[in-house]
Design an enzyme around this catalytic site. Structure first.
Site, PDB file in Angstrom:
ATOM      1  N   TYR A 153       1.010  -1.153  -0.159  1.00  0.00           N
ATOM      2  CA  TYR A 153      -0.087   0.027   0.001  1.00  0.00           C
ATOM      3  C   TYR A 153       1.008   1.364  -0.037  1.00  0.00           C
ATOM      4  CZ  TYR A 153      -3.542   3.478   1.663  1.00  0.00           C
ATOM      5  OH  TYR A 153      -4.303   4.602   1.691  1.00  0.00           O
ATOM      6  N   ASP A 255       9.386   4.049   0.001  1.00  0.00           N
ATOM      7  CA  ASP A 255       8.316   4.595   0.814  1.00  0.00           C
ATOM      8  C   ASP A 255       8.472   4.316   1.979  1.00  0.00           C
ATOM      9  OD1 ASP A 255       5.687   4.977   1.821  1.00  0.00           O
ATOM     10  OD2 ASP A 255       4.804   4.099   0.471  1.00  0.00           O
ATOM     11  N   LYS A 282       3.462  10.127   8.608  1.00  0.00           N
ATOM     12  CA  LYS A 282       3.298   9.522  10.048  1.00  0.00           C
ATOM     13  C   LYS A 282       4.259  10.164  11.004  1.00  0.00           C
ATOM     14  CE  LYS A 282       1.079   5.738   8.143  1.00  0.00           C
ATOM     15  NZ  LYS A 282      -0.423   5.312   8.230  1.00  0.00           N
TER      16      LYS A 282
HETATM   17  C1  LIG Z   1       3.464   2.729   3.358  1.00  0.00           C
HETATM   18  C2  LIG Z   1       2.504   3.745   3.236  1.00  0.00           C
HETATM   19  N1  LIG Z   1       2.401   4.885   2.308  1.00  0.00           N
HETATM   20  C3  LIG Z   1       1.490   5.657   2.204  1.00  0.00           C
HETATM   21  C4  LIG Z   1       0.280   5.603   3.038  1.00  0.00           C
HETATM   22  C5  LIG Z   1      -0.547   6.996   2.853  1.00  0.00           C
HETATM   23  O1  LIG Z   1      -0.390   7.691   3.899  1.00  0.00           O
HETATM   24  P1  LIG Z   1      -1.612   8.523   4.218  1.00  0.00           P
HETATM   25  O2  LIG Z   1      -2.626   7.798   5.142  1.00  0.00           O
HETATM   26  O3  LIG Z   1      -1.176   9.806   5.460  1.00  0.00           O
HETATM   27  O4  LIG Z   1      -2.367   9.212   3.286  1.00  0.00           O
HETATM   28  C6  LIG Z   1       0.511   4.780   4.137  1.00  0.00           C
HETATM   29  C7  LIG Z   1      -0.561   4.701   5.040  1.00  0.00           C
HETATM   30  O5  LIG Z   1      -0.890   4.037   6.037  1.00  0.00           O
HETATM   31  C8  LIG Z   1       1.461   3.980   4.263  1.00  0.00           C
HETATM   32  O6  LIG Z   1       1.442   2.827   5.097  1.00  0.00           O
END
Ligand SMILES: Cc1ncc(COP(=O)(O)O)c(C=O)c1O
Length: 445
Positions: A153, A255, A282
């Protein structure tokens, strides 16, 4: 009555006010809220207060939090320094129509800690971070195709909501997965711009990258895969991606929205492997909405309005707002090497205690994770990628999740968790004792 039904009955009995609020909420909010990631049946708990590791709901139930707003609150809830910084900023104004000095310090802290970062830009979510990092590499390379891992994700936007949790009936060959659009409403053509690699499979990923190398704008990977249960990449898998993309001239994006909590310089420091671009979210916002993306000067310069006619447009009313900036700066400054050492120690200790319990009670489950991150896996298969993750017994997962709620523990609705700097060793004991009671109730003794 099944073990799951029994847990749901006890849960419904103990949370009448949450149930009432949920009934009211569903009239105006689809499913009763605005985040599916915190939805569960029959209804979620509604929280009124959080302090340190403790959450209080509207029924007065107190639970120990192992979610920390999806890995965000690395210093726990209401850390006094973060709260003080926010109070002070409230008195100066919550957002401005011109830059504020704390944003510079915030960017300096990230660039100092993450050697692969020459420059960084702030946004308001991890979703926007990956959206912009993908735009960056597409602008830089003039190409469109992105390689991502099955079961990863990377945020809620069309370009990347592909093959996150694909039904196995549609996912194709495990060694050469199909690109599956995750839900209606996503532009079906988005799947044409993605090629899917099996996580942690070196041979297949190398074959897939090499076969599409001339079209690839980037390879994006999460060093510790959150979606499949905080599954760490094999170091040799990340190294292969680094070597291959360097050889083929393809930008590599990490990421680190979750994994940045692994070390002061993120998972890239923890693994000793350096990407070209990094996405953040985060922890870097100290609990407020946040995202950031950054990397090499030659890519990031495209964001400079003075760059020339090919600069990349980037706006956002709340980008780099001073509230998030001061919470982020304060949090990053609290994160000293000793804090990371303790986070890792507690994470390892908890995973070992869970493993010991599973062995003792002979439960068909496992535990995955790395550093301060962990997840329960309801399968006896070692979980290293999406296909092994997909062998989880979903009913057992929901039974344990609901049982833990009844025992005063909050995990994510996929039974993933993390420890924060303020979790004590006693909190770890509390978790394992609660898990033991839930598993015994489910028939393991
Ligand atoms: C690895 C990763 N990338 C991107 C995101 C997206 O972040 P946000 O929820 O702040 O949009 C998340 C969210 O949990 C994530 O775990």
């Amino acid at each position: 009555m099944t073990a799951f039904d029994a847990e749901v009955a006890a849960y419904t009995k103990a949370n009448p006010k949450s149930k009432k609020l949920h009934d009211r909420a569903t009239a105006v909010l689809p499913g009763g809220d605005t985040r599916n990631s915190i939805f569960w049946n029959p209804f979620p708990v509604y929280l009124t207060h959080a302090e340190g590791t403790q959450l209080t709901d509207v029924d007065g139930n107190v639970r120990t939090d192992f979610v920390n707003n999806m890995t965000t609150l690395i210093m726990g809830h209401r850390h006094p320094d973060v709260t003080a910084a926010l109070h002070e900023q409230v008195d100066r104004g919550v957002s401005y129509p011109a830059p504020a000095p704390p944003v510079i310090r915030w960017a300096e802290l990230l660039c100092e800690r993450v050697p692969s970062l020459d420059k960084v830009r702030f946004v308001n979510s991890g979703t926007e971070a990956t959206l912009n990092a993908i735009r960056a590499v597409r602008a830089y390379t003039g190409k469109t195709l992105i390689a991502k891992c099955e079961g990863a994700y990377h945020g809620n936007h069309d370009a990347i909501q592909i093959s996150v949790t694909p039904p196995l009936s549609k996912a194709g060959d495990a060694e050469d997965p199909d690109a599956v659009v995750m839900f209606p409403g996503i532009n079906p053509a988005a799947a044409d711009d993605i090629v899917i690699m099996p996580y942690n499979n070196l041979e297949a990923s190398e074959r897939i990258i090499r076969s599409r190398a001339s079209e690839l704008a980037a390879v994006i990977v999460e060093p510790i895969n959150g979606q499949c249960g905080m599954v760490p990449a094999k170091p040799e898998f990340l190294q292969l991606l680094r070597d291959l993309t360097s050889e083929l001239g393809i930008p590599l994006i990490f990421d680190e929205v979750i994994s940045f909590r692994a070390a002061s310089g993120g998972a890239q420091e923890w693994y000793g492997i350096t990407p070209d671009m990094t996405c953040f979210g985060k922890v870097i916002g100290g609990g407020l909405p946040v995202g950031a993306f950054g990397g090499k000067e030659e890519i990031m310069q495209l964001w400079d309005p003075n760059h020339g006619s090919d600069f990349v447009q980037h706006a956002g009313t709340f980008n780099g707002n001073p509230m998030t900036a001061v919470a982020g700066v304060t949090t990053l400054e609290l994160l000293t090497p000793d804090v990371y050492e303790q986070l890792e120690r507690k994470g390892e200790k908890l995973r070992q205690m869970i493993r010991d319990l599973i062995t003792e009670l002979e439960v068909p489950m496992g535990v995955t994770g790395a550093t301060s991150l962990f997840a329960l896996q309801f399968t006896t298969e070692p979980v290293t990628d999406y296909r092994s993750y997909a062998t989880n017994d979903k009913e057992m997962l929901q039974t344990v999740f609901t049982g833990l709620l009844n025992e005063g523990i909050l995990m994510s609705n996929r039974c993933a968790g993390n420890v924060s700097a303020v979790h004590t060793d006693d909190d770890l004991d509390v978790f394992v004792s609660a898990l033991r009671r839930v598993l015994v109730r489910a028939g393991y003794a």
